[in-house]
Design an enzyme around this catalytic site. Structure first.
Site, mmCIF file in Angstrom:
data_model
loop_
_atom_site.group_PDB
_atom_site.id
_atom_site.type_symbol
_atom_site.label_atom_id
_atom_site.label_comp_id
_atom_site.label_asym_id
_atom_site.label_seq_id
_atom_site.Cartn_x
_atom_site.Cartn_y
_atom_site.Cartn_z
ATOM 1 N N ASP B 390 21.016 -57.637 -18.602
ATOM 2 C CA ASP B 390 20.926 -58.631 -19.664
ATOM 3 C C ASP B 390 21.809 -59.830 -19.329
ATOM 4 O OD1 ASP B 390 19.894 -59.056 -22.443
ATOM 5 O OD2 ASP B 390 22.039 -59.222 -22.869
ATOM 6 N N GLU B 419 17.562 -60.363 -15.780
ATOM 7 C CA GLU B 419 16.999 -61.069 -16.931
ATOM 8 C C GLU B 419 17.695 -62.410 -17.032
ATOM 9 O OE1 GLU B 419 18.682 -61.639 -20.126
ATOM 10 O OE2 GLU B 419 17.015 -62.028 -21.458
#
Lengths: 662, 662
Positions: B390, B419
């Site tokens: 993330d 990401e």
């Protein structure tokens, strides 16, 4: 973390590696002047800006700062700040003042105080309380103030301020500047490589060459020309507007297997032989051919040339005639065959029996390398600063890299021109090794598409930063097929293209006379001066000396044609006319060129006036000066029509200007 | 040489430098797998060929040979010969058999014997005497024969041969091979850098991802889903044809400043909070949220997934809730403000008060870095081999480079997906640091020009060798505007594009139901699972599960869609239809795709059948199989017409084949 902690020691060097790596917090990459991963130097010109670009960014959203550090090797570092362009690209111009070996480093860091200013501004705009932010900024300034200077003054100002005044000071440009100058460079990250820059003098990037064979310069037909005869030609060459006078080899010429006229295998008595078959009982590469004069005469030529504003360039051709003194003195520098004979130059099945090549490895290394370097330095000592190198692609790359570096250590003003009409990657490699200029394929690029594609390739940053093409329109070895049938209109067109598409160009004597008599079916000159003494009437009818004078004058007078002049092609709706602009950014110097590529037929077509360059709409107008005829007028609207005629007007040159554009 | 010789000592280190430099006689440059001057590894896939290219050349005209040496770090070197392509470019395919850290070296040398064969052939053809050449070749073979082997046999054959027979032996392919194998590698030149290759397992380059929120998987609406509920969903995910089941964070969720439904600042009692606010009194990054089950339950999920052919991917999100145990245990890992409070995450003026970020420098280095590495290794120990990371772009680049290398030392099968919907250079840098896959801009590329330009950029060699895009069609954070209004035809089209334009793609649960309810004016899902527990009917009318099954089956069955499948765009004369081919070179696998980009209107147009790919003239023909309907027929001629309808046929997929083409 129970199980996981047991793995903490899995690599002994892990923590050290982590510490070293973590110093590189910012990313610096895509550095435009890094050639082949830093293997080679980028090229720059003394006194002219070198634009350096890099991608610089970090994790997160903080503001960054970056700078380039630069110096001449061994000198003091200077620092110049990068400015942000877009898409993480940063740019800075630096100027090296003198020729030599430049060095560049790049550094970047997080601008913590600038980020504070940016963030606090947004918070205030959103109506948020920033009391704690002010406290944070005070701590930043306090820490920085230990270093004295502006930050100390800033800190002193804060001590007595309160409330809104405090915030005003902290948000001021003055505070930003003080902290930028004296604050910490947080997470300072140096780029991993120090980059080399080969700084040449300006003549490396911008010069007009005139090539001649000294022995053809006698005033009396049939006589062997001398250095004094060349001295007598200097005003002519200078009057045409050239910068460099380049002489084919001036050394003693061998007698064994001497070539006769038109490259015949057997010379007749009295045939002078090819000046590229270097060496005889009169000496080798550091001697002069006795019929040309003495070394003193040569030095006088160098001085006289200098006096009229010309520089002498010499040919450096490493091959030897079979009579070269080195063969007896240094047999270990040559290839000997199993039958005890010396190995002649060859490109099977072709043989070149008037020439033997040295070899560069084994018993020749390093003695031959040092000797060849010393040949160059010998001529440097005679005042020569420019060398056109014959066939460099048949000598080892490391030799050139070493030799050029050695010579530049002695005199960084020395310019080497690589004569290598060879495969494109070989040509470019030679440039990377240190050649200041390179022969190019211009000689064989004739159509509009060919020319545009080739110029685009040359101006691509990867190429532009290492290779400076020299657009020779002809050479003793190349009588281009186009010119063999193009006649005077073709010579005029090729002159304009050679001289205005890029910084360096040259012609070989006879071009101004539109001389194109060829050996049938070949790109060779008939009765080539390479094998016999010629005598020319440089006033013979049909010459193009007026064109040459004009073009060389424009090159000197208009910055758009100078080393910083940029080239762009424009639309002309007829493929037989090439149409381009040269401009110097940020100046009023803007020229347009129309050149007729068809030497036999008149051609016409519509073309676009680049009104957009002058901030004008399509129905706007721009002032124009016809640089051939001197008259001035105005072009209204974007589309105009032009007819070029091979006999009356094979090219047109315009200067565009607008009041207010600077 | 009198004056010149005095300069021979001008540099003390000159001769040593000369010797070192002269070893590099051949030029090796432009190596395609060299990333940023060797700073980063190129990426390859275990068991699949990596094509290595380089420009290799030397001075002169001799034949050259070149080879690549390659190994896994610390292993034995293998060697594979380069083959010449054109324009001084050479190429070789190498295959690393297992994931890990590969290494590549390049060497090149002059092929003296091969050059002899070439030259002597030309001389014989020109009728020249080659007696001395034969003597030269005998010397070459004699010298080589000291090494034994084939060259010794060759030498023995020469001893007894005479005249024509001798020449025949020397010119034979057998002699060439013997000398290539056992002869000297003259002027052997190694490329200056050893290059790194990150060898990943094949799932890094080719996989279909299905993302879900475990807590929404309960069978009974309103209940909190568990790992056992996810186990019950495995057959569903596998039946759709996916390879990877990716779970959003499974760790304990913080209570302080917990977000409520639809990202409201205050949670109501019973709101579960965002799984990205990690850490509570139940533990942190190495714990599981109690309502999901136990660590044993999770391990069971990993095993059950494996049993049905799925791999579990976890989310690695470094931020902490204010209740994370680390805050008390390691206050030195966090930012504290002058007023003694902890610094919440923010992007001014936005504040994220349910999250605090760790910092990575100062007192956190190295203890935090080691702890985070150990979190990953903890989950590796539980059987997880794939991590979706993330927001990696808000953590330092050196951290990722170090962490990924550390984890790959333990298990080179581990795959990290970055990401980072961020600036393109940042996205690419993260890939260079070791991320095996990267989120991409596919999610926002909708028009034909946008898609084609973006794919061209991604398939550019500079990018392709470091970054493997993952085409997620939607994510919990991105409910694309296009899909909000496109309806079922738009979902079907985006599915086909995502799954067939590149190797990795993914959908987030709900996509198969064409779920697109949005927060007004935003790219957020309404009633997002990020802030509440949802319950879905996966058989609700209007789903596109048949399309998903079909496309995932085609991906498995057709090598053209596999990791070696190449993409090219073809002409369709209507910009609302995108038309492309996928093919596996040197195989019979050739697919064509027509995808309707307009989700509301039928569109038709002419398109070109790529007959040239099958060696057919414009009026030739090719056999076609409609992969949606199964029927086969023949396309005659190059131009055909097609109509796509959003409701009945939003895409078409064809397999082309010809007898004889293999």
């Amino acid at each position: 973390m129970n199980e996981a902690l047991q793995t903490s020691n899995l690599q002994d060097c892990s923590v050290e590696h982590l510490h070293a790596l973590s110093q590189q917090r910012l990313a610096i990459e895509g550095v435009n002047i890094e050639i082949d991963g830093g293997r080679f130097a980028a090229k720059a010109v003394a006194g002219q800006p070198l634009t350096i670009e890099a991608d610089i960014f970090s994790d997160g959203h903080d503001l960054l700062s970056a700078a380039v550090r630069y110096r001449m090797r061994g000198g003091d570092w200077k620092e110049a700040p990068f400015r942000f362009v877009e898409n993480d690209r940063w740019r800075v111009d630096v100027t090296f003042e003198r020729p030599g070996d430049g060095e560049v480093e790049i550094i970047a860091w997080r601008d913590v105080f600038g980020t504070w200013q940016k963030d606090v501004g947004r918070k205030i705009a959103a109506g948020q309380d920033v009391a704690v932010e002010i406290a944070e900024a005070r701590l930043l300034v306090e820490a920085a103030s230990q270093g004295g200077g502006q930050t100390k003054e800033l800190h002193a100002a804060l001590v007595h301020a309160e409330g809104l005044e405090l915030l005003e000071i902290l948000r001021s440009p003055r505070a930003r500047m003080a902290m930028a100058a004296g604050g910490p460079r947080t997470d300072l990250t140096p780029y991993a490589r120090r980059l080399a820059v080969q700084v040449d003098r300006s003549l490396a990037a911008f010069g007009a060459w005139y090539e001649l064979m000294p022995r053809s310069q006698a005033e009396v037909p049939g006589q062997h020309g001398t250095f004094n005869d060349v001295i007598a030609r200097l005003p002519y060459v200078r009057d045409l507007g050239f910068d460099i006078l380049y002489l084919t080899p001036i050394h003693p010429i061998g007698r064994t297997n001497r070539k006769g006229r038109n490259n015949s295998l057997a010379a007749s008595p009295g045939d002078p032989g090819s000046p590229y078959a270097i060496g005889s009982e009169d000496g080798g590469h550091d001697a002069v051919h006795p019929q040309l004069g003495t070394l003193d005469d040569f030095r006088k030529l160098v001085e006289e040339a200098q006096a009229v504003g010309l520089e002498i360039a010499l040919d450096f051709a490493i091959q030897c005639s079979p009579d070269h003194p080195w063969i007896a003195e240094h047999p270990e520098w040559f290839d000997w065959r199993p039958d005890g004979t010396i190995k002649f130059a060859e490109n099977p099945p072709k043989k070149y029996e008037d020439i033997v090549n040295v070899h560069f490895y084994g018993s020749s290394n390093p003695s031959l390398w040092l000797a060849l370097r010393d040949v160059v330095l010998f001529w440097v000592a005679q005042g020569v600063r420019i060398f056109r190198v014959d066939n460099p692609h048949t000598k080892p790359f490391p030799f050139w890299e070493w030799l050029i570096a050695e010579v530049r250590q002695v005199d960084p003003d020395v310019i080497f021109l690589s004569e290598a009409f060879t495969r494109p990657k070989v040509m470019k490699r030679l440039a990377k090794l240190g050649f200041a200029q390179s022969y190019s394929y211009f000689t064989w690029r004739n159509t509009k598409v060919e020319l545009q594609d080739y110029l685009e390739e040359l101006n691509d940053e990867d190429t532009r930063l290492v290779m400076r093409p020299n657009f020779f329109a002809n050479t003793p070895d190349i009588n281009p097929r186009f010119l063999q049938t193009a006649g005077r209109p073709g010579f005029r067109a090729r002159l304009v293209l050679a001289a205005t598409l890029t910084g360096n160009y040259g012609i070989y004597s006879g071009f101004e006379l539109c001389e194109a008599a060829a050996v049938a079916g070949k790109e060779e000159y008939l009765d080539s001066e390479k094998y016999e003494i010629r005598h020319w009437d440089f006033d013979r009818p049909g010459h193009i000396k007026d064109d040459i004078r004009l073009i060389n004058r424009l090159r000197r007078d208009h910055p758009a044609l100078g080393p910083l002049g940029q080239l762009s092609f424009l639309n002309f709706w007829n493929d037989e006319v090439i149409y381009y602009a040269r401009q110097e950014p940020d100046s009023a110097s803007y020229l347009l060129f129309h050149v007729l590529l068809d030497p036999h037929n008149a051609q016409e077509g519509d073309f676009e006036v680049p009104l957009w360059e002058f901030g004008q709409p399509d129905d706007g107008s721009v002032m124009v000066e016809d640089l051939l005829h001197g008259n001035s007028f105005t072009w209204h609207g974007k589309t105009h029509r032009l007819r070029l005629d091979p006999h009356t007007r094979p090219y047109a040159i315009w200067r565009l200007h607008m009041e207010g554009r600077s």
